[in-house]
Design a protein around this motif. Structure first.
Motif, PDB file in Angstrom:
ATOM      1  N   TYR A  30       2.315  -1.118   3.398  1.00 45.46           N
ATOM      2  CA  TYR A  30       1.014  -1.767   4.014  1.00 45.46           C
ATOM      3  C   TYR A  30       0.791  -1.238   5.235  1.00 45.46           C
ATOM      4  O   TYR A  30      -0.387  -1.167   5.697  1.00 45.46           O
ATOM      5  N   LEU A  31       2.036  -0.904   6.032  1.00 46.45           N
ATOM      6  CA  LEU A  31       2.032  -0.464   7.380  1.00 46.45           C
ATOM      7  C   LEU A  31       1.019   0.932   7.246  1.00 46.45           C
ATOM      8  O   LEU A  31       0.254   1.177   8.141  1.00 46.45           O
ATOM      9  N   ALA A  32       1.304   1.940   6.546  1.00 40.35           N
ATOM     10  CA  ALA A  32       0.657   3.107   6.258  1.00 40.35           C
ATOM     11  C   ALA A  32      -0.773   2.744   6.009  1.00 40.35           C
ATOM     12  O   ALA A  32      -1.529   3.657   6.394  1.00 40.35           O
ATOM     13  N   ALA A  33      -1.120   1.725   5.011  1.00 44.43           N
ATOM     14  CA  ALA A  33      -2.584   1.505   4.871  1.00 44.43           C
ATOM     15  C   ALA A  33      -3.289   1.304   5.871  1.00 44.43           C
ATOM     16  O   ALA A  33      -4.386   1.577   6.145  1.00 44.43           O
ATOM     17  N   LEU A  34      -2.499   0.342   6.762  1.00 47.68           N
ATOM     18  CA  LEU A  34      -3.471  -0.128   7.995  1.00 47.68           C
ATOM     19  C   LEU A  34      -3.326   0.708   8.917  1.00 47.68           C
ATOM     20  O   LEU A  34      -4.471   0.828   9.862  1.00 47.68           O
ATOM     21  N   ILE A  55      -2.203  -1.930  -6.252  1.00 43.65           N
ATOM     22  CA  ILE A  55      -1.397  -0.487  -6.225  1.00 43.65           C
ATOM     23  C   ILE A  55      -0.104  -0.824  -5.635  1.00 43.65           C
ATOM     24  O   ILE A  55       0.858  -0.088  -6.197  1.00 43.65           O
ATOM     25  N   ILE A  56       0.001  -1.531  -4.657  1.00 43.79           N
ATOM     26  CA  ILE A  56       1.312  -1.652  -3.872  1.00 43.79           C
ATOM     27  C   ILE A  56       2.379  -2.318  -5.015  1.00 43.79           C
ATOM     28  O   ILE A  56       3.421  -2.080  -5.120  1.00 43.79           O
ATOM     29  N   LEU A  57       1.649  -3.410  -5.612  1.00 44.92           N
ATOM     30  CA  LEU A  57       2.635  -4.264  -6.529  1.00 44.92           C
ATOM     31  C   LEU A  57       2.935  -3.099  -7.914  1.00 44.92           C
ATOM     32  O   LEU A  57       3.961  -3.373  -8.049  1.00 44.92           O
ATOM     33  N   PHE A 123       0.489   5.995 -12.564  1.00 46.90           N
ATOM     34  CA  PHE A 123       1.727   5.270 -12.694  1.00 46.90           C
ATOM     35  C   PHE A 123       2.514   5.720 -14.016  1.00 46.90           C
ATOM     36  O   PHE A 123       3.496   5.569 -14.148  1.00 46.90           O
ATOM     37  N   LEU A 124       1.637   6.105 -15.120  1.00 47.39           N
ATOM     38  CA  LEU A 124       2.019   6.323 -16.429  1.00 47.39           C
ATOM     39  C   LEU A 124       2.773   7.826 -16.079  1.00 47.39           C
ATOM     40  O   LEU A 124       3.996   7.800 -16.586  1.00 47.39           O
ATOM     41  N   ALA A 158       0.120   7.473  -4.275  1.00 36.92           N
ATOM     42  CA  ALA A 158      -0.836   6.360  -4.868  1.00 36.92           C
ATOM     43  C   ALA A 158      -1.678   6.006  -3.846  1.00 36.92           C
ATOM     44  O   ALA A 158      -3.016   5.509  -4.299  1.00 36.92           O
ATOM     45  N   LEU A 159      -1.325   5.589  -2.696  1.00 34.66           N
ATOM     46  CA  LEU A 159      -2.386   5.097  -1.483  1.00 34.66           C
ATOM     47  C   LEU A 159      -3.248   6.251  -1.385  1.00 34.66           C
ATOM     48  O   LEU A 159      -4.501   6.069  -1.048  1.00 34.66           O
ATOM     49  N   LEU A 160      -2.795   7.463  -1.282  1.00 31.50           N
ATOM     50  CA  LEU A 160      -3.746   8.634  -1.255  1.00 31.50           C
ATOM     51  C   LEU A 160      -4.762   8.958  -2.331  1.00 31.50           C
ATOM     52  O   LEU A 160      -5.927   8.982  -2.114  1.00 31.50           O
ATOM     53  N   VAL A 161      -4.522   8.513  -3.492  1.00 31.67           N
ATOM     54  CA  VAL A 161      -5.330   8.360  -4.694  1.00 31.67           C
ATOM     55  C   VAL A 161      -6.263   7.183  -4.282  1.00 31.67           C
ATOM     56  O   VAL A 161      -7.568   7.792  -4.654  1.00 31.67           O
TER      57      VAL A 161
END
Length: 307
Positions: A30-34, A55-57, A123-124, A158-161
């Motif tokens: 979350y902090l990286a996203a923010l 995505i985080i979940l 994620f797969l 995943a956040l980068l995606v």
């Protein structure tokens, strides 16, 4: 089953999935996203974005499942390294662990599929890589260390995606954190040499020797020190630059003293230090939005009021 046994099993399962690590991962993502991936987007808009939450979940579910399957394969070795923790974890059966493992991975894929096909495929692949590490890779020295680090940083990819926002500043942070994870994992090998030797796990200290391991750690420390200096020099991370200043100072000291460390207890202390550094780095992300000049102005105003 009485309430006491249920509570004990919940605590045992929390220990198996390394719940404390999951909490740190949630905060880190979350902090990286923010503050790193989308600093121009309002915090409220990001925090209420169901796709980001999903995505985080998915990341948390997959990482928790990864800890379970790793525990399943490494239970014997862990009995020697962490007997009290393993005794607690045995309060839940291996069959139950596998059931939870399947449910966590399946839930992650369902949520990922609802977000997008690209996230589902990511994620797969991630789940397969985690299983392959526990099933095959974790017995091979050096390879397993690099492989494990890739797995650990993949939730951030995943956040980068999702954000599709790759910058030079982000690359510097990514390399710094990746190397810090790698150093932490190699130091962990120094603490578990006895258990690795007994159960036939290849590790860097066992296969290549203590001296080579220390040279490798020193080299990685040197790279992180240089990256830290670059980030500090660029001066575009706000007050987080003080974390990198502190980290570089500590890394220089460790670089000079690592050759004198010999006992398992000393290696454990060093391992806990690096783990603490990772946590400190996570919390210091919030400092990116705090400009040191602003802090200086606040301090001057405070001093004037006192006078």
């Amino acid at each position: 089953m009485n309430a006491q046994k249920i509570i004990l099993k919940i605590i045992a399962l929390f220990s198996v999935v390394r719940g404390y690590n999951l909490v740190v991962l949630i905060l880190a993502q979350y902090l990286a996203a923010l503050f790193i991936f989308a600093p121009e987007v309002s915090h409220r808009q990001l925090l209420t974005n169901p796709r980001l939450d999903g995505i985080i979940l998915c990341s948390i579910l997959c990482v928790a499942a990864g800890y379970i399957i790793n525990n399943f394969y490494d239970l014997e070795k862990d009995e020697l390294k962490r007997p009290l923790q393993v005794y607690l974890q045995k309060q839940v059966s291996q069959g139950f662990k596998l059931t939870v493992y399947i449910l966590l991975n399946a839930s992650a894929l369902i949520i990922a599929g609802l977000i997008s096909l690209k996230v589902f495929i990511f994620f797969l692949v991630y789940q397969f890589l985690v299983w392959f590490y526990s099933h095959k890779i974790n017995r091979f020295a050096l390879i397993k260390n690099f492989y494990l680090v890739i797995i650990r940083v993949m939730p951030f990819f995943a956040l980068l995606v999702y954000f599709d926002n790759f910058t030079f500043n982000l690359a510097l942070h990514a390399v710094f954190v990746t190397i810090l994870f790698l150093i932490t994992d190699i130091v962990k090998d120094l603490t578990s040499q006895k258990a690795d030797l007994i159960y036939g796990y290849d590790s860097i200290p066992i296969k290549y020797g203590i001296d080579f391991t220390k040279v490798l750690i020193a080299g990685l420390l040197l790279i992180d020190i240089i990256i830290g200096f670059i980030i500090i020099y660029k001066n575009d991370v706000g007050a987080m630059k003080y974390f990198f200043i502190g980290a570089d100072f500590c890394f220089i000291i460790i670089f000079l003293m690592i050759w004198k460390l010999k006992t398992s207890q000393e290696y454990k202390i060093l391992h806990y230090f690096f783990k603490g550094m990772i946590v400190a780095g996570v919390f210091s992300i919030v400092l990116i939005e705090i400009n040191p000049l602003t802090l200086q102005t606040i301090a001057q105003n405070f001093n004037q009021r006192i006078k």
